[in-house]
Write an enzyme that holds these catalytic residues in place. Structure first.
Site, PDB file in Angstrom:
ATOM      1  N   GLY A 101       9.156   7.778  -5.020  1.00 10.94           N
ATOM      2  CA  GLY A 101       7.861   7.467  -5.626  1.00 10.94           C
ATOM      3  C   GLY A 101       7.889   6.081  -6.229  1.00 10.94           C
ATOM      4  CB  THR A 159       9.668   1.004  -9.627  1.00 11.36           C
ATOM      5  OG1 THR A 159      10.090   0.758  -8.282  1.00 11.36           O
ATOM      6  CG2 THR A 159      10.747   0.496 -10.566  1.00 11.36           C
ATOM      7  CB  ALA A 160       6.243   2.868 -13.442  1.00  8.68           C
ATOM      8  CB  THR A 161       7.123   7.756 -11.368  1.00 11.97           C
ATOM      9  OG1 THR A 161       5.790   7.265 -11.280  1.00 11.97           O
ATOM     10  CG2 THR A 161       7.109   9.231 -11.668  1.00 11.97           C
ATOM     11  CB  CYS A 188       8.838   2.296   0.089  1.00 15.31           C
ATOM     12  SG  CYS A 188       9.731   3.402   1.188  1.00 15.31           S
ATOM     13  CD  GLU A 245       5.791  -0.681  -4.085  1.00  9.46           C
ATOM     14  OE1 GLU A 245       6.360  -0.282  -3.072  1.00  9.46           O
ATOM     15  OE2 GLU A 245       5.772  -0.037  -5.145  1.00  9.46           O
TER      16      GLU A 245
HETATM   17  O1  TXE Z   1       3.407   7.521  -7.507  1.00 12.74           O
HETATM   18  P1  TXE Z   1       4.238   8.401  -8.483  1.00 12.74           P
HETATM   19  P2  TXE Z   1       1.888   7.058  -7.601  1.00 12.74           P
HETATM   20  C1  TXE Z   1       4.478   3.142  -5.507  1.00 12.74           C
HETATM   21  C2  TXE Z   1       3.259   2.328  -5.171  1.00 12.74           C
HETATM   22  C3  TXE Z   1       2.197   3.023  -5.935  1.00 12.74           C
HETATM   23  C4  TXE Z   1       2.941   3.404  -7.187  1.00 12.74           C
HETATM   24  C5  TXE Z   1       2.364   4.554  -7.944  1.00 12.74           C
HETATM   25  O2  TXE Z   1       3.398   1.017  -5.670  1.00 12.74           O
HETATM   26  O3  TXE Z   1       1.116   2.184  -6.223  1.00 12.74           O
HETATM   27  O4  TXE Z   1       4.211   3.758  -6.727  1.00 12.74           O
HETATM   28  O5  TXE Z   1       2.038   5.589  -7.057  1.00 12.74           O
HETATM   29  C6  TXE Z   1       5.442  12.757  -9.287  1.00 12.74           C
HETATM   30  N1  TXE Z   1       8.151  13.246 -13.598  1.00 12.74           N
HETATM   31  N2  TXE Z   1       4.810   4.155  -4.534  1.00 12.74           N
HETATM   32  O6  TXE Z   1       1.396   7.011  -9.013  1.00 12.74           O
HETATM   33  O7  TXE Z   1       3.517   8.655  -9.757  1.00 12.74           O
HETATM   34  C7  TXE Z   1       4.062  12.745  -8.667  1.00 12.74           C
HETATM   35  O8  TXE Z   1       3.349  13.917  -9.019  1.00 12.74           O
HETATM   36  C8  TXE Z   1       8.363  13.780 -12.385  1.00 12.74           C
HETATM   37  C9  TXE Z   1       5.966   3.901  -3.741  1.00 12.74           C
HETATM   38  O9  TXE Z   1       1.106   7.871  -6.710  1.00 12.74           O
HETATM   39  O10 TXE Z   1       5.578   7.805  -8.540  1.00 12.74           O
HETATM   40  C10 TXE Z   1       4.431  12.638  -7.192  1.00 12.74           C
HETATM   41  O11 TXE Z   1       4.832  13.913  -6.701  1.00 12.74           O
HETATM   42  N3  TXE Z   1       7.547  13.563 -11.340  1.00 12.74           N
HETATM   43  C11 TXE Z   1       6.454   5.129  -3.092  1.00 12.74           C
HETATM   44  C12 TXE Z   1       5.640  11.702  -7.207  1.00 12.74           C
HETATM   45  O12 TXE Z   1       6.147  11.777  -8.545  1.00 12.74           O
HETATM   46  C13 TXE Z   1       6.486  12.774 -11.519  1.00 12.74           C
HETATM   47  C14 TXE Z   1       5.454   6.060  -2.561  1.00 12.74           C
HETATM   48  C15 TXE Z   1       5.308  10.233  -6.884  1.00 12.74           C
HETATM   49  O13 TXE Z   1       4.269   9.802  -7.720  1.00 12.74           O
HETATM   50  C16 TXE Z   1       6.208  12.192 -12.783  1.00 12.74           C
HETATM   51  C17 TXE Z   1       4.332   6.233  -3.475  1.00 12.74           C
HETATM   52  C18 TXE Z   1       7.105  12.460 -13.844  1.00 12.74           C
HETATM   53  N4  TXE Z   1       6.933  11.936 -15.059  1.00 12.74           N
HETATM   54  C19 TXE Z   1       4.044   5.268  -4.379  1.00 12.74           C
HETATM   55  N5  TXE Z   1       5.076  11.448 -12.660  1.00 12.74           N
HETATM   56  C20 TXE Z   1       7.602   4.929  -2.132  1.00 12.74           C
HETATM   57  N6  TXE Z   1       8.780   4.616  -2.668  1.00 12.74           N
HETATM   58  O14 TXE Z   1       7.479   5.110  -0.939  1.00 12.74           O
HETATM   59  C21 TXE Z   1       4.658  11.556 -11.384  1.00 12.74           C
HETATM   60  N7  TXE Z   1       5.501  12.374 -10.696  1.00 12.74           N
END
Ligand code: TXE
Length: 501
Positions: free
Chosen positions: A247, A249-251, A303, A404
């Site tokens: 997912g 980077t912030a998460t 990604c 990104e």
């Molecule tokens: O992803 P999140 P988001 C990047 C891309 C995008 C940004 C945010 O830049 O704009 O990330 O996307 C779960 N504890 N990528 O907000 O939030 C969430 O429910 C545990 C790159 O959509 O990272 C989902 O199942 N889990 C990436 C998963 O994490 C948590 C692909 C990813 O969501 C959580 C997607 C928490 N605290 C976005 N918060 C790649 N590497 O391919 C959220 N989730």
């Protein structure tokens, strides 16, 4: 239990959509049963192309997560006691059942994510099946490592880690979920999956397949919900032994902060800001096609996408013109149309974020060479549409060139030497992937090895061999998955040293 049985227990009725096939209200899958969440909070799943409601996903909470982890824990000893080849047989059964639903996977994935059906078929459906088959083959070939000494023999036992939390994003929903589930259960772990709340449909399909093949109850569990309500309690759960997360980077930072203090095994596959480096001696036709694909596959929401295109000064103008022509020839449109190259972006919020970066690029001194809002038929007026966008004239240090964006936006930058190309490529907090385009393979390898990323392609992109290590450096993640690296991550290597008589 079939999904609609949960309605008989008196909870929210599972509506079905017009073709009567798919449950509109999704259920969790816990201990081999489809169950409604304990609370009564739901989220609409919107079709990115139309903005219409597609389904409702439960916003599960801590209690649901607790049930799922308990079910996984109870199932683990018996599952972990099976041999590699017995578990490989189970993976093959899942692969066969998924393959029988190939077209259904592609259709659901295209509708749920907004991606073109051809891509959903050739990439998502294909890889979801092959992930299970590939890891089944790896398990059968897996040989115990032995290290002989003159006085003793060492052998390595790969034990299951225990219960795994598998958290996946919305861009490649079943592709990434199957990439984690197959090696995790293959090595004897049991798992709780938490797919993205934006794209839950194919995770639900996988649970139906797992139910259909009668995988022992509790080996694979699934809890739907958002990150705060379901993802965070899952990562933090004291009975979860490992976390595999893909997912943002912030998460990823939050996941690491929660998992690291209690020493959970952790694999993080996060964002990227990958460079495609084009040298003057490249094969121009193949390079233009390859760099366009790297920039815009899945609307740029991969990604690994090459969103910074570095072009050797001497061919910059010619390359730029041909590149822009190729980008403008791409068809943005109805994801269900076989001729569509680019579909819709995942959500309104994400579209606004990506468009915000285009506005920022103008403020940072960039010029738009193509882009804008495509003209769509009325049925798509509420969809999340954006034309593929090419920007030049930005400093390699600008925010648009280093952050990104994760959408159909690329920036072009000239360079005058190998050293400068490498310096620009490395000028970001990310380090996931990259590609180098040149007629000189020695130069291609030299430049590749100088880039600080986990993987680089020479004269190709997203050319995947499932045996190779996959993952990033810097803020792109921690750890490697893929092939034997997945088997290693999803197991604990224990050495037994036996002294010779
Ligand atoms: O992803 P999140 P988001 C990047 C891309 C995008 C940004 C945010 O830049 O704009 O990330 O996307 C779960 N504890 N990528 O907000 O939030 C969430 O429910 C545990 C790159 O959509 O990272 C989902 O199942 N889990 C990436 C998963 O994490 C948590 C692909 C990813 O969501 C959580 C997607 C928490 N605290 C976005 N918060 C790649 N590497 O391919 C959220 N989730």
């Amino acid at each position: 239990m079939e999904p609609d049985k949960c309605c008989e227990s008196g909870c929210i009725p599972c509506e079905r959509d017009s073709d009567g096939q798919e449950p509109l209200d999704l259920c969790n899958y816990i201990g081999g049963e489809f169950v409604c969440p304990m609370g009564d909070e739901w989220m609409n799943v919107l079709e990115p192309a139309t903005g219409h409601r597609f389904a409702r996903v439960p916003l599960s909470g801590e209690a649901d997560v607790g049930d799922a982890v308990r079910a996984a824990r109870m199932a683990q000893p018996a599952w972990g006691a099976l041999s590699h080849s017995e578990r490989a047989d189970w993976l093959d059964r899942i692969a066969d059942a998924l393959e029988a639903r190939y077209e259904e996977i592609a259709t659901l994935e295209s509708r749920d994510t907004g991606k073109p059906i051809s891509l959903a078929r050739d990439v998502d459906a294909q890889r979801s099946v092959s992930n299970f088959r590939f890891f089944a083959g790896m398990l059968r070939e897996h040989e115990q490592e032995v290290f002989e000494m003159s006085s003793a023999t060492n052998y390595v036992v790969n034990k299951p880690v225990g219960v795994g939390a598998l958290i996946t994003p919305w861009n490649l929903p079943l592709y990434l979920l199957s990439w984690k589930v197959a090696p995790a259960i293959g090595m004897g772990n049991t798992v709780v999956c938490k797919p993205s709340e934006l794209t839950p449909m194919t995770a639900d399909l996988l649970m139906r397949v797992i139910d259909e093949v009668d995988l022992p109850a509790g080996v694979v569990n699934l809890v739907h919900g958002d990150g705060v309500g379901a993802g965070a309690p899952l990562v933090a759960h004291s009975d979860v032994d490992l976390v595999s997360f893909t997912g943002g980077t912030a998460t990823g930072e939050k996941v690491a902060a929660s998992a690291a203090p209690v020493f959970k095994k952790l694999s993080l596959e996060l964002g990227g800001k990958n460079a495609s480096i084009v040298f003057a001696d490249c094969d121009m036709d193949a390079t233009v096609a390859g760099v366009v694909r790297a920039g815009f596959l899945n609307q740029g929401q991969v990604c690994l996408c090459g969103s910074r295109i570095l072009v050797e000064e001497s061919i910059y103008d010619g390359f730029r013109d041909r590149f822009v022509d190729a980008v403008e020839a791409m068809r943005v449109g109805d994801p269900s149309d076989e001729a569509t190259d680019l579909g819709a972006l995942i959500s309104r919020q994400h579209l606004e974020k990506v468009q915000g970066y285009v506005e920022l690029a103008k403020e940072e001194g960039g010029s738009l060479l193509s882009g804008g809002v495509p003209c769509m038929p009325a049925e798509f007026e509420h969809g999340n549409w954006m034309a593929p966008t090419v920007i030049e004239g930005l400093s390699p240090n600008s925010r648009c060139s280093t952050e990104e964006i994760f959408g159909p936006v690329v920036t072009l930058h000239p360079f005058s030497s190998e050293e400068e190309a490498v310096a620009i490529a490395n000028n970001t907090r990310y380090g996931l992937a990259g590609s180098v385009w040149t007629g000189n393979l020695e130069k291609g390898k030299r430049v590749s090895e100088a880039i600080d990323t986990g993987m680089v392609w020479v004269n190709t992109w997203l050319h995947r061999d499932l045996r190779v290590p996959f993952g990033g450096v810097k803020d792109s993640g921690v750890g490697r998955e893929g092939g034997k690296w997945s088997l290693g991550f999803f197991s604990e290597a224990m050495n037994v040293c036996v002294k010779h008589d």
